[in-house]
Design a protein around this motif. Structure first.
Motif, PDB file in Angstrom:
ATOM      1  N   LYS A   1       0.837  -1.199   0.000  1.00  0.00           N
ATOM      2  CA  LYS A   1       0.000   0.000   0.000  1.00  0.00           C
ATOM      3  C   LYS A   1       0.871   1.249   0.000  1.00  0.00           C
ATOM      4  O   LYS A   1       1.912   1.291   0.650  1.00  0.00           O
ATOM      5  CB  LYS A   1      -0.931   0.049   1.212  1.00  0.00           C
ATOM      6  CG  LYS A   1      -2.138  -0.867   1.116  1.00  0.00           C
ATOM      7  CD  LYS A   1      -1.761  -2.297   1.373  1.00  0.00           C
ATOM      8  CE  LYS A   1      -2.962  -3.215   1.394  1.00  0.00           C
ATOM      9  NZ  LYS A   1      -2.577  -4.626   1.491  1.00  0.00           N
TER      10      LYS A   1
ATOM     11  N   TYR B   1      -8.128   8.875  -3.838  1.00  0.00           N
ATOM     12  CA  TYR B   1      -9.278   9.152  -2.966  1.00  0.00           C
ATOM     13  C   TYR B   1      -9.713  10.613  -3.066  1.00  0.00           C
ATOM     14  O   TYR B   1     -10.857  10.915  -3.428  1.00  0.00           O
ATOM     15  CB  TYR B   1      -8.896   8.798  -1.534  1.00  0.00           C
ATOM     16  CG  TYR B   1     -10.019   8.875  -0.526  1.00  0.00           C
ATOM     17  CD1 TYR B   1     -10.840   7.780  -0.287  1.00  0.00           C
ATOM     18  CD2 TYR B   1     -10.256  10.040   0.206  1.00  0.00           C
ATOM     19  CE1 TYR B   1     -11.864   7.828   0.646  1.00  0.00           C
ATOM     20  CE2 TYR B   1     -11.274  10.099   1.137  1.00  0.00           C
ATOM     21  CZ  TYR B   1     -12.071   8.995   1.353  1.00  0.00           C
ATOM     22  OH  TYR B   1     -13.092   9.058   2.276  1.00  0.00           O
TER      23      TYR B   1
ATOM     24  N   ASP C   1     -12.412  -1.053  -1.855  1.00  0.00           N
ATOM     25  CA  ASP C   1     -11.014  -1.258  -1.457  1.00  0.00           C
ATOM     26  C   ASP C   1     -10.842  -1.115   0.053  1.00  0.00           C
ATOM     27  O   ASP C   1     -10.143  -1.912   0.693  1.00  0.00           O
ATOM     28  CB  ASP C   1     -10.110  -0.235  -2.158  1.00  0.00           C
ATOM     29  CG  ASP C   1      -9.593  -0.741  -3.485  1.00  0.00           C
ATOM     30  OD1 ASP C   1     -10.110  -1.749  -3.983  1.00  0.00           O
ATOM     31  OD2 ASP C   1      -8.671  -0.110  -4.046  1.00  0.00           O
ATOM     32  N   THR C   2     -11.454  -0.087   0.605  1.00  0.00           N
ATOM     33  CA  THR C   2     -11.313   0.120   2.054  1.00  0.00           C
ATOM     34  C   THR C   2     -11.905  -1.053   2.823  1.00  0.00           C
ATOM     35  O   THR C   2     -11.416  -1.421   3.893  1.00  0.00           O
ATOM     36  CB  THR C   2     -11.980   1.435   2.498  1.00  0.00           C
ATOM     37  OG1 THR C   2     -13.395   1.376   2.246  1.00  0.00           O
ATOM     38  CG2 THR C   2     -11.381   2.636   1.792  1.00  0.00           C
TER      39      THR C   2
ATOM     40  N   TYR D   1      -9.435  -3.461   3.271  1.00  0.00           N
ATOM     41  CA  TYR D   1      -8.267  -2.849   3.922  1.00  0.00           C
ATOM     42  C   TYR D   1      -7.075  -2.825   2.968  1.00  0.00           C
ATOM     43  O   TYR D   1      -5.924  -3.055   3.372  1.00  0.00           O
ATOM     44  CB  TYR D   1      -7.917  -3.600   5.214  1.00  0.00           C
ATOM     45  CG  TYR D   1      -9.029  -3.535   6.235  1.00  0.00           C
ATOM     46  CD1 TYR D   1      -9.433  -2.315   6.772  1.00  0.00           C
ATOM     47  CD2 TYR D   1      -9.695  -4.694   6.646  1.00  0.00           C
ATOM     48  CE1 TYR D   1     -10.472  -2.241   7.691  1.00  0.00           C
ATOM     49  CE2 TYR D   1     -10.736  -4.626   7.562  1.00  0.00           C
ATOM     50  CZ  TYR D   1     -11.117  -3.393   8.079  1.00  0.00           C
ATOM     51  OH  TYR D   1     -12.149  -3.323   8.983  1.00  0.00           O
TER      52      TYR D   1
ATOM     53  N   LEU E   1      -6.703  -0.133   0.526  1.00  0.00           N
ATOM     54  CA  LEU E   1      -6.462   1.187  -0.063  1.00  0.00           C
ATOM     55  C   LEU E   1      -5.324   1.915   0.648  1.00  0.00           C
ATOM     56  O   LEU E   1      -4.316   2.277   0.038  1.00  0.00           O
ATOM     57  CB  LEU E   1      -7.739   2.031  -0.017  1.00  0.00           C
ATOM     58  CG  LEU E   1      -7.666   3.367  -0.763  1.00  0.00           C
ATOM     59  CD1 LEU E   1      -7.466   3.158  -2.257  1.00  0.00           C
ATOM     60  CD2 LEU E   1      -8.927   4.207  -0.513  1.00  0.00           C
TER      61      LEU E   1
ATOM     62  N   ARG F   1      -5.389   0.053   9.100  1.00  0.00           N
ATOM     63  CA  ARG F   1      -6.777  -0.401   9.150  1.00  0.00           C
ATOM     64  C   ARG F   1      -7.738   0.746   9.470  1.00  0.00           C
ATOM     65  O   ARG F   1      -8.781   0.901   8.820  1.00  0.00           O
ATOM     66  CB  ARG F   1      -6.902  -1.510  10.211  1.00  0.00           C
ATOM     67  CG  ARG F   1      -8.242  -2.212  10.258  1.00  0.00           C
ATOM     68  CD  ARG F   1      -8.257  -3.223  11.396  1.00  0.00           C
ATOM     69  NE  ARG F   1      -9.495  -3.964  11.449  1.00  0.00           N
ATOM     70  CZ  ARG F   1      -9.678  -5.174  10.922  1.00  0.00           C
ATOM     71  NH1 ARG F   1      -8.685  -5.765  10.273  1.00  0.00           N
ATOM     72  NH2 ARG F   1     -10.844  -5.797  11.011  1.00  0.00           N
TER      73      ARG F   1
ATOM     74  N   ASN G   1      -8.474   3.006   6.506  1.00  0.00           N
ATOM     75  CA  ASN G   1      -9.436   2.427   5.576  1.00  0.00           C
ATOM     76  C   ASN G   1     -10.852   2.536   6.117  1.00  0.00           C
ATOM     77  O   ASN G   1     -11.785   2.881   5.373  1.00  0.00           O
ATOM     78  CB  ASN G   1      -9.080   0.962   5.311  1.00  0.00           C
ATOM     79  CG  ASN G   1      -7.883   0.811   4.405  1.00  0.00           C
ATOM     80  OD1 ASN G   1      -7.964   1.054   3.202  1.00  0.00           O
ATOM     81  ND2 ASN G   1      -6.752   0.404   4.966  1.00  0.00           N
TER      82      ASN G   1
ATOM     83  N   PRO H   1      -4.263  -3.026  -4.089  1.00  0.00           N
ATOM     84  CA  PRO H   1      -5.079  -1.804  -4.192  1.00  0.00           C
ATOM     85  C   PRO H   1      -5.511  -1.565  -5.637  1.00  0.00           C
ATOM     86  O   PRO H   1      -4.822  -1.979  -6.581  1.00  0.00           O
ATOM     87  CB  PRO H   1      -4.126  -0.695  -3.726  1.00  0.00           C
ATOM     88  CG  PRO H   1      -2.981  -1.386  -3.070  1.00  0.00           C
ATOM     89  CD  PRO H   1      -2.888  -2.745  -3.688  1.00  0.00           C
TER      90      PRO H   1
END
Length: 333
Positions: free
Chosen positions: A15, A24, A70-71, A74, A76, A80, A83, A275
């Motif tokens: 990530k 985002y 995606d979030t 977990y 993106l 944690r 996200n 991701p």
């Protein structure tokens, strides 16, 4: 093949908060800016001039849904809590409560391709045997359900505007969270109305309806194509379900940008930790020996996939409805 792909894909699971933030906040910025500009045009009487901006809003909503997805994995941001926070915030704009989406989507991943757990899939698929045993009323309902002229508009409107107000498994993910989500949505509508009037709500509603149909369109193509995968235990193979049962759509670079690379769904299902901002690179950077084994679906085949309605357990492929009662289903062209 599986081990080679896993070894190749593992580095793409790293990530990067900078890339995540650009994806985002860039999506949210484009969404809000396009709403503001389109409202200005509508207020000035230039409804048609706002059409390109509504396209931008539509794809921004599609991207927001993929980022929220995606979030939920977990995948993106690095942490944690990052996200979770990002997913809850996006849920206001996607009309999709975060925890319910996360729970139901994880069930979809867990039972992908399992004919005995089809309630976890987004689009219901009937087998040829079930079709032959179905009553005339059941066949009519299924025909209407799988008709793209009904599935796309009605399915989108029902899912995002009705079903998600009290989604499946709501009691398992927390009723207070569902209620809080619905209240936050109402607050967003109120703020938009206060700032942009009815024109703002009209622009948002138009874009959201189109985005909901786009969402169903993509969800359908992700698992409904001729050579997809379904099976029953003990023969069910999870890795085949992920790589063979999920599509790799080659619909163009602009489409990938607009839909946050979710078209590379086989890679996503095989390794959900990747991701969205790395999916396209992961696919197009594959070594030649691996790339040859990945079949891409382009626009013509993608559109023909809407002819496919039933899973034939004997030929192990998705087929159209039989032309006549008592005849075998006609193989897809």
């Amino acid at each position: 093949m599986d081990m080679d792909i896993r070894e190749y894909l593992r580095p793409f699971t790293v990530k990067d908060n900078r890339m995540a933030a650009v994806s985002y906040f860039g999506t949210l910025s484009a969404f809000l800016a396009a709403i503001w500009a389109s409202v200005e045009l509508v207020d000035a009487g230039y409804w048609w001039a706002s059409a390109p901006l509504i396209v931008v809003i539509t794809f921004s909503l599609a991207r927001a849904y993929v980022l929220q997805h995606d979030t939920g994995h977990y995948s993106l941001f690095r942490e944690r809590w990052q996200n979770d926070l990002a997913g809850h915030f996006l849920s206001v704009f996607t009309f999709t409560p975060y925890r319910a989406m996360q729970y139901n989507h994880n069930m979809h991943h867990a039972y992908l391709g399992n004919l005995e757990r089809r309630e976890t899939t987004e689009i219901h698929t009937m087998t040829v045997r079930e079709w032959r045993d179905a009553s005339p009323g059941q066949r009519l309902r299924y025909r209407l359900y799988r008709n793209p002229l009904i599935l796309l508009p009605a399915g989108g409107l029902f899912t995002y505007f009705i079903a998600y107000r009290w989604p499946k498994n709501a009691t398992k993910v927390g009723v207070p969270g569902i209620i809080a989500h619905n209240l936050m949505m109402l607050a967003w509508f109120f703020i938009l109305h206060q700032m942009a009037g009815w024109a703002g709500l009209a622009v948002l509603a138009t874009s959201a309806v189109i985005a909901s149909m786009l969402g169903v369109f993509m969800v359908y193509l992700q698992h409904n194509f001729e050579d997809t995968y379904w099976d029953r235990k003990p023969g069910l193979d999870f890795r085949s379900a992920t790589l063979q049962g999920s599509s790799c759509l080659d619909l163009g670079h602009l489409w990938d940008i607009g839909t946050c690379n979710i078209a590379y769904h086989d890679i996503h299902h095989f390794m959900p930790a990747i991701p969205s901002y790395r999916l396209r690179k992961a696919h197009h950077g594959m070594p030649e020996d691996l790339a040859r084994q990945q079949r891409r679906i382009k626009w013509p085949e993608a559109l023909r996939s809407f002819r496919l309605k039933l899973w034939d357990e004997e030929s192990r492929r998705l087929v159209p409805f039989p032309r006549e009662a008592g005849h075998a289903p006609v193989p897809a062209e």
